[in-house]
Design an enzyme around this catalytic site. Sequence first.
Site, PDB file in Angstrom:
ATOM      1  CB  SER A  22      -0.660  -0.132   1.243  1.00  0.00           C
ATOM      2  OG  SER A  22      -1.894   0.699   0.828  1.00  0.00           O
TER       3      SER A  22
ATOM      4  CG  ASP B 294      -4.651  -1.658   0.934  1.00  0.00           C
ATOM      5  OD1 ASP B 294      -3.994  -2.302   1.468  1.00  0.00           O
ATOM      6  OD2 ASP B 294      -4.405  -0.599   0.746  1.00  0.00           O
TER       7      ASP B 294
END
Length: 287
Positions: free
Chosen positions: A42, A164
């Site tokens: 991320s 993510d």
Amino acid sequence: MTNLSKTALVLEGGGFRGMYTSGVLDALLTKRLEFPYVIGVSAGAAYGISYVSKQFGRNKEVNLKYTADPRYMSWGNLLKKGNLFDWDFVYGEVPNRLVPFDYTTFFNTSTEFMVGVTNVLSGKAEYLSTKRMNRQQLLAAITASSSLPFVSKIARLNGQSYMDGGLADSIPIARALNDGNERAVVVLTRDTDYRKHAPKGQWLMRMAYRKYPNLVKAILSRAERYNHTLDELALLEKEGRVFIIRPQEPMPVSRIENNPKKLDALYQVGYEYMLEQFDALQQWLKC
């Protein structure tokens, strides 16, 4: 003599809390400390690439110039394009024209850079080596690793669907060690007392992603796995196998904070703390 052999740099995500990480990484650049292996998920991956490309201050410049720009992040983007962040702007206009990313240095470095993503179908973490990527694939991987539930579309890369990276593996220390590293410097974006709690609105998560039951399982079990990883890190720290850099107190910054001044202050906290800890880090690296 500093020993970086088989030592990884592990970067947690956390959205805009990653500006703390950005400060830490710039401090490492000022000390010319380069790790042979870097892994991020991320925001850790998004900010980490500018460390590998040796571009001191690049993340800070992007923050000060563009995070408050609605082209970067806005509810209008979510309504128009299905993404809170306009990826065409964030990973198109910004790195390719406005605040140029040094692709040449990045792809010619000896550093192994790994981007963690979550496979939507399996709900498992996958780790993509940038050594086998071109420019477009790199930016697509960073986009996938940063695609949060509800505010981002499912990302496509190499025929696979991803979201993510932190959903399946928030702090990828296990992968770093499994890849042959014997120890790691770990940059976290939460203070020592932080523990993750089960997400609210679980029924909504199940409904929104009902076609992807393994993704739902990963999201709903994330807190338990995250806290278990923190316990593992504490043991590894006692064994001398990890050196942890983290905020010393809770930071009043959310993962979608877009106040450049608050984010710059967070950057400074990370930058100054890393400089304070650098001598201790060097001693640890010599062991």
